[in-house]
Motif scaffolding. Structure first.
Motif, PDB file in Angstrom:
ATOM      1  N   LEU A   4       0.861  -1.226   0.060  1.00  0.00           N
ATOM      2  CA  LEU A   4      -0.041   0.239  -0.044  1.00  0.00           C
ATOM      3  C   LEU A   4       0.887   1.103   0.098  1.00  0.00           C
ATOM      4  O   LEU A   4       0.505   2.370  -0.735  1.00  0.00           O
ATOM      5  N   VAL A   5       1.824   1.392   0.811  1.00  0.00           N
ATOM      6  CA  VAL A   5       2.967   2.538   0.908  1.00  0.00           C
ATOM      7  C   VAL A   5       3.417   2.496  -0.425  1.00  0.00           C
ATOM      8  O   VAL A   5       3.515   3.808  -0.995  1.00  0.00           O
ATOM      9  N   HIS A 130      -8.962  -6.014   1.258  1.00  0.00           N
ATOM     10  CA  HIS A 130      -7.709  -6.227   1.230  1.00  0.00           C
ATOM     11  C   HIS A 130      -7.137  -6.538  -0.017  1.00  0.00           C
ATOM     12  O   HIS A 130      -7.444  -7.036  -1.006  1.00  0.00           O
ATOM     13  N   GLY A 131      -5.893  -6.008  -0.146  1.00  0.00           N
ATOM     14  CA  GLY A 131      -5.083  -6.280  -1.364  1.00  0.00           C
ATOM     15  C   GLY A 131      -4.575  -7.396  -1.444  1.00  0.00           C
ATOM     16  O   GLY A 131      -4.782  -8.361  -1.053  1.00  0.00           O
ATOM     17  N   ASN A 132      -4.084  -7.744  -2.811  1.00  0.00           N
ATOM     18  CA  ASN A 132      -3.817  -9.164  -3.394  1.00  0.00           C
ATOM     19  C   ASN A 132      -2.518  -9.385  -2.961  1.00  0.00           C
ATOM     20  O   ASN A 132      -1.754  -8.638  -2.179  1.00  0.00           O
ATOM     21  N   ALA A 309      -8.880 -11.331  -7.931  1.00  0.00           N
ATOM     22  CA  ALA A 309      -7.658 -10.714  -7.259  1.00  0.00           C
ATOM     23  C   ALA A 309      -6.805  -9.780  -8.039  1.00  0.00           C
ATOM     24  O   ALA A 309      -6.221  -8.945  -7.358  1.00  0.00           O
ATOM     25  N   ALA A 310      -6.350 -10.030  -9.170  1.00  0.00           N
ATOM     26  CA  ALA A 310      -5.800  -9.486 -10.093  1.00  0.00           C
ATOM     27  C   ALA A 310      -6.402  -7.951 -10.424  1.00  0.00           C
ATOM     28  O   ALA A 310      -5.769  -7.192 -10.789  1.00  0.00           O
ATOM     29  N   TRP A 315      -3.315  -3.732  -5.984  1.00  0.00           N
ATOM     30  CA  TRP A 315      -3.187  -2.586  -5.219  1.00  0.00           C
ATOM     31  C   TRP A 315      -3.039  -1.406  -5.724  1.00  0.00           C
ATOM     32  O   TRP A 315      -3.471  -0.162  -4.983  1.00  0.00           O
ATOM     33  N   GLU A 316      -2.897  -0.996  -6.882  1.00  0.00           N
ATOM     34  CA  GLU A 316      -3.214   0.382  -7.490  1.00  0.00           C
ATOM     35  C   GLU A 316      -4.787   0.622  -7.233  1.00  0.00           C
ATOM     36  O   GLU A 316      -5.046   1.853  -6.826  1.00  0.00           O
ATOM     37  N   ASN A 317      -5.457  -0.201  -7.244  1.00  0.00           N
ATOM     38  CA  ASN A 317      -7.059   0.128  -6.994  1.00  0.00           C
ATOM     39  C   ASN A 317      -7.301   0.357  -5.423  1.00  0.00           C
ATOM     40  O   ASN A 317      -8.011   0.898  -5.133  1.00  0.00           O
ATOM     41  N   VAL A 318      -6.809  -0.619  -4.790  1.00  0.00           N
ATOM     42  CA  VAL A 318      -6.780  -0.316  -3.206  1.00  0.00           C
ATOM     43  C   VAL A 318      -6.107   0.887  -2.973  1.00  0.00           C
ATOM     44  O   VAL A 318      -6.800   1.712  -2.102  1.00  0.00           O
TER      45      VAL A 318
END
Length: 334
Positions: A4-5, A130-132, A309-310, A315-318
């Motif tokens: 995320l960071v 939650h991210g993948n 999940a993809a 994480w870009e979406n999260v």
């Protein structure tokens, strides 16, 4: 939370720092938002939460509020299961009662948190998944790990087993699998404590008397995670009273069917995606979920989980959803 960071720091005009020391020790605390993932991490995961530390935390939170710094927290648990004592419970209370916004990993988390009475009425609640775990693919050593020793259907229980009730559930699932010619592998720590105490034997003995249970003990190195999960047939989440589990996203990332309890966000996410859920300690429910897991593992559900999940858990979406939350809180505070 490094993914995320990383994703947030790739965005123009946004700088994200991951550091509990900066929050506690930085004299200026020159940040617009402070986001807490795990309250235990404020004092270091292996450190004791002390009364002096709580006082320092209260002072820092008060300082943030006078400076207009927005306080955000992600709800992984309603209460601690690490450092679970009176002071660590007060640590959660201290953080949660000061938050301007709660990030929930699923909709079921919102009423659960409100029921604790720890959230203020003015606090905002939003759902960000939650991210993948694509990061484990990048970290993989490329080593092939054969956990399906007898080439049978193998259900993987990944991560720490925390309490005797979880061992009991795992054993009931293993017994149902044995009747169907399947195996169960535990990859992770079994928190059994000292050999001098009854808990040790409650945690260990039931697992080792069952021939279709195999244990890969200890914390699994990051570079081995992808190989272990990939070699399994499906995943089991053996929790009985836990709100969330990262193993939902882990199993989905590697294209696995995931079987878990119909509780909290775990049950919400699994049911929504058509994965098997069960009522803990209901024998009929457990057996039906095992049968469904074996059946569904031979369908397209695993591939559908991987695609979800993809895309949705990327994480870009999260990170986009987090940035939107941060900017909306800052705009509201003006």
């Amino acid at each position: 939370m490094s993914e995320l960071v990383r994703s947030l720091n790739e965005r123009p005009g946004l700088t994200c720092v991951q550091s509990h020391k900066a929050f506690l020790d930085d004299d200026t605390l020159d940040y617009d938002v402070v986001h807490f993932q795990w309250p235990e991490a404020i004092f270091g995961w292996n450190a004791d939460c002390t009364a002096k530390g709580l006082q320092q935390l209260n002072e820092r939170l008060s300082y943030c509020r006078t400076r207009g710094i927005q306080l955000v927290g992600t709800v992984h648990n309603e209460s601690p299961h690490v450092l679970a004592n009176a002071l660590s419970s007060r640590l959660y209370d201290c953080v949660y009662r000061n938050l301007d916004a709660f990030v929930h990993l699923g909709h079921a988390s919102i009423p659960a948190m409100k029921a604790t009475g720890k959230a203020t009425h003015s606090a905002r609640h939003c759902v960000i998944p939650h991210g993948n775990y694509d990061v484990f693919r990048a970290l993989s050593s490329g080593e092939a790990i054969d956990i399906t020793k007898r080439k049978r259907f193998t259900l993987l229980c990944f991560g720490a087993v925390r309490k005797p009730a979880e061992v009991k559930l795992i054993c009931r699932v293993a017994d149902a699998l044995a009747a169907l010619g399947g195996d169960l592998v535990i990859a992770g720590r079994i928190n059994s404590g000292s050999r001098r105490k009854l808990r040790y034997y409650q945690m260990q003995a039931p697992l080792f008397v069952r021939r279709n249970i195999r244990v890969i003990p200890g914390k699994i190195p990051d570079e081995r995670v992808a190989a272990i999960v990939s070699d399994s047939s499906a995943l089991l989440i053996p929790r009985i009273d836990t709100l969330n589990s990262g193993n939902v996203a882990l199993g989905f990332t590697f294209g696995k069917v995931v079987m878990g309890p119909d509780i909290g966000v775990i049950g919400e996410e699994l049911s929504r995606r058509g994965n098997p859920v069960f009522t803990p300690f209901d024998h009929g429910s457990l057996k039906a979920a095992v049968l469904d897991t074996i059946r569904l593992a031979n369908t397209s559900l695993g591939a559908e989980n991987r695609e979800y999940a993809a895309t949705e858990l990327a994480w870009e979406n999260v990170a986009t959803q987090h940035e939107d939350l941060y900017r909306s809180l800052l705009a509201r505070a003006l």
